[in-house]
Design a protein around this motif. Sequence first.
Motif, PDB file in Angstrom:
ATOM      1  N   LYS A  66       0.828  -1.203   0.000  1.00 17.49           N
ATOM      2  CA  LYS A  66       0.000   0.000   0.000  1.00 17.49           C
ATOM      3  C   LYS A  66       0.859   1.248   0.000  1.00 17.49           C
ATOM      4  O   LYS A  66       1.992   1.250   0.472  1.00 17.49           O
ATOM      5  CB  LYS A  66      -0.920   0.028   1.226  1.00 17.49           C
ATOM      6  CG  LYS A  66      -2.015  -1.012   1.205  1.00 17.49           C
ATOM      7  CD  LYS A  66      -2.950  -0.801   2.376  1.00 17.49           C
ATOM      8  CE  LYS A  66      -4.112  -1.786   2.345  1.00 17.49           C
ATOM      9  NZ  LYS A  66      -5.070  -1.550   3.444  1.00 17.49           N
ATOM     10  N   THR A  68       0.718   5.568   0.901  1.00 14.90           N
ATOM     11  CA  THR A  68       0.424   6.316   2.122  1.00 14.90           C
ATOM     12  C   THR A  68      -0.850   7.126   1.919  1.00 14.90           C
ATOM     13  O   THR A  68      -1.216   7.475   0.794  1.00 14.90           O
ATOM     14  CB  THR A  68       1.582   7.267   2.470  1.00 14.90           C
ATOM     15  OG1 THR A  68       1.829   8.143   1.352  1.00 14.90           O
ATOM     16  CG2 THR A  68       2.846   6.481   2.766  1.00 14.90           C
ATOM     17  N   SER A  69      -1.544   7.404   3.018  1.00 12.39           N
ATOM     18  CA  SER A  69      -2.750   8.212   2.932  1.00 12.39           C
ATOM     19  C   SER A  69      -2.384   9.649   2.561  1.00 12.39           C
ATOM     20  O   SER A  69      -1.251  10.085   2.744  1.00 12.39           O
ATOM     21  CB  SER A  69      -3.514   8.179   4.255  1.00 12.39           C
ATOM     22  OG  SER A  69      -2.704   8.688   5.294  1.00 12.39           O
ATOM     23  N   PRO A 144      -4.769   4.966   1.470  1.00  8.73           N
ATOM     24  CA  PRO A 144      -3.602   4.455   0.749  1.00  8.73           C
ATOM     25  C   PRO A 144      -4.017   3.627  -0.463  1.00  8.73           C
ATOM     26  O   PRO A 144      -4.971   2.851  -0.406  1.00  8.73           O
ATOM     27  CB  PRO A 144      -2.888   3.583   1.791  1.00  8.73           C
ATOM     28  CG  PRO A 144      -3.386   4.065   3.111  1.00  8.73           C
ATOM     29  CD  PRO A 144      -4.785   4.528   2.878  1.00  8.73           C
ATOM     30  N   TYR A 145      -3.291   3.805  -1.567  1.00  8.18           N
ATOM     31  CA  TYR A 145      -3.570   3.051  -2.785  1.00  8.18           C
ATOM     32  C   TYR A 145      -3.022   1.629  -2.645  1.00  8.18           C
ATOM     33  O   TYR A 145      -1.913   1.431  -2.136  1.00  8.18           O
ATOM     34  CB  TYR A 145      -2.913   3.741  -3.987  1.00  8.18           C
ATOM     35  CG  TYR A 145      -3.150   3.037  -5.307  1.00  8.18           C
ATOM     36  CD1 TYR A 145      -4.342   3.219  -6.003  1.00  8.18           C
ATOM     37  CD2 TYR A 145      -2.188   2.192  -5.848  1.00  8.18           C
ATOM     38  CE1 TYR A 145      -4.556   2.583  -7.206  1.00  8.18           C
ATOM     39  CE2 TYR A 145      -2.397   1.552  -7.051  1.00  8.18           C
ATOM     40  CZ  TYR A 145      -3.584   1.746  -7.731  1.00  8.18           C
ATOM     41  OH  TYR A 145      -3.804   1.109  -8.932  1.00  8.18           O
ATOM     42  N   GLU A 146      -3.792   0.646  -3.076  1.00  4.77           N
ATOM     43  CA  GLU A 146      -3.364  -0.750  -3.018  1.00  4.77           C
ATOM     44  C   GLU A 146      -2.734  -1.135  -4.356  1.00  4.77           C
ATOM     45  O   GLU A 146      -3.426  -1.276  -5.361  1.00  4.77           O
ATOM     46  CB  GLU A 146      -4.545  -1.668  -2.693  1.00  4.77           C
ATOM     47  CG  GLU A 146      -5.097  -1.464  -1.299  1.00  4.77           C
ATOM     48  CD  GLU A 146      -6.136  -2.517  -0.939  1.00  4.77           C
ATOM     49  OE1 GLU A 146      -6.284  -3.484  -1.706  1.00  4.77           O
ATOM     50  OE2 GLU A 146      -6.785  -2.353   0.104  1.00  4.77           O
ATOM     51  N   TYR A 147      -1.418  -1.285  -4.346  1.00  2.87           N
ATOM     52  CA  TYR A 147      -0.688  -1.607  -5.569  1.00  2.87           C
ATOM     53  C   TYR A 147      -0.762  -3.099  -5.879  1.00  2.87           C
ATOM     54  O   TYR A 147      -0.813  -3.943  -4.980  1.00  2.87           O
ATOM     55  CB  TYR A 147       0.778  -1.194  -5.433  1.00  2.87           C
ATOM     56  CG  TYR A 147       0.995   0.297  -5.402  1.00  2.87           C
ATOM     57  CD1 TYR A 147       1.139   1.030  -6.579  1.00  2.87           C
ATOM     58  CD2 TYR A 147       1.061   0.983  -4.191  1.00  2.87           C
ATOM     59  CE1 TYR A 147       1.330   2.396  -6.548  1.00  2.87           C
ATOM     60  CE2 TYR A 147       1.256   2.348  -4.152  1.00  2.87           C
ATOM     61  CZ  TYR A 147       1.396   3.048  -5.338  1.00  2.87           C
ATOM     62  OH  TYR A 147       1.586   4.405  -5.305  1.00  2.87           O
TER      63      TYR A 147
END
Length: 313
Positions: A66, A68-69, A144-147
């Motif tokens: 993930k 970061t926000s 957070p973006y989930e890669y």
Amino acid sequence: MAANNRRMSGKKGAQVGSGGQRRRGLEGKGPTPPAEARKGHKKNRVANAKAKQTVRRPAPRGRGGKGTSEMVVGRNSVVEALREGVPASMLYVQQFVDNDERVREALQLAAERGGIHLMEAPRPELDRMTNGLNHQGLVLQVPPYEYAHPEDLANAAYDHGQDPLIVALDGVTDPRNLGAVVRSVAAFGGHGVVVPERRAAGMTAGAWKTSAGAAARTPVARATNLTRALEAYKKAGIVVVGLAADGEKEVGELAALDGPVVIVVGSEGKGLSRLVGETCDHRVRIPMPGGGESLNAGVAAGVVLYEAARRRA
């Protein structure tokens, strides 16, 4: 005599028959099912609860970790982010804020989207959260973006019976360029974008906005080491093509675009790094009759993706 009668009462004698009911009762109903399958058993309740959670929980996007926000600050920025579908978990609204058109639209968009919590907070708290930025009473929290993992992109292509068409970015630090590449990949039927974990743009709110919604359906994978990720692609039979101003061939001359391919795009100023350039199977250039020195990452990726899509059509 009474005692003797009691002893004799246990002896077999003529009795009324059961009609076979007792015999059938002794036959049983087969092997005892496992505890998880027995209704009312504790393990059965636990198994049912886990099954319901699996149904509710969306499938993970991959194994790339993930990000970061992030906080989107300011009325115009918050409204634009909500319009473009940027993922959000919380909308903070300042207490006693001037209720103008942008504030009303932000509240309406958040309510229509669903899943965005509204939180009223005093101005000092918003100042602290944003490190004193001019938030104008509106702050949007982006989770957070989930890669994905680089392998996931190729596997998804093969699962659909297609040759992988992937773009990898080397040294691209502007999130808007990343968003533009994601948009081009989606437009030309690509299967995702790979970015390095360090010293590279990530999927921020700015990248989401530039992608114009394409980020919702096009996975972005994050590689701990881009060179190793490209080498893994090569071992899997995928051709790695790097874009370089001094490439040996022009894009239109490269037959490899017909099959499984990873297109590597470098930064506008420095191009491909040395190790990445040496890892590529081919280095190609985009002909520019107008005499321009280079194209930004979004435009360069779009040109090559169009050529690949044209050949695959």
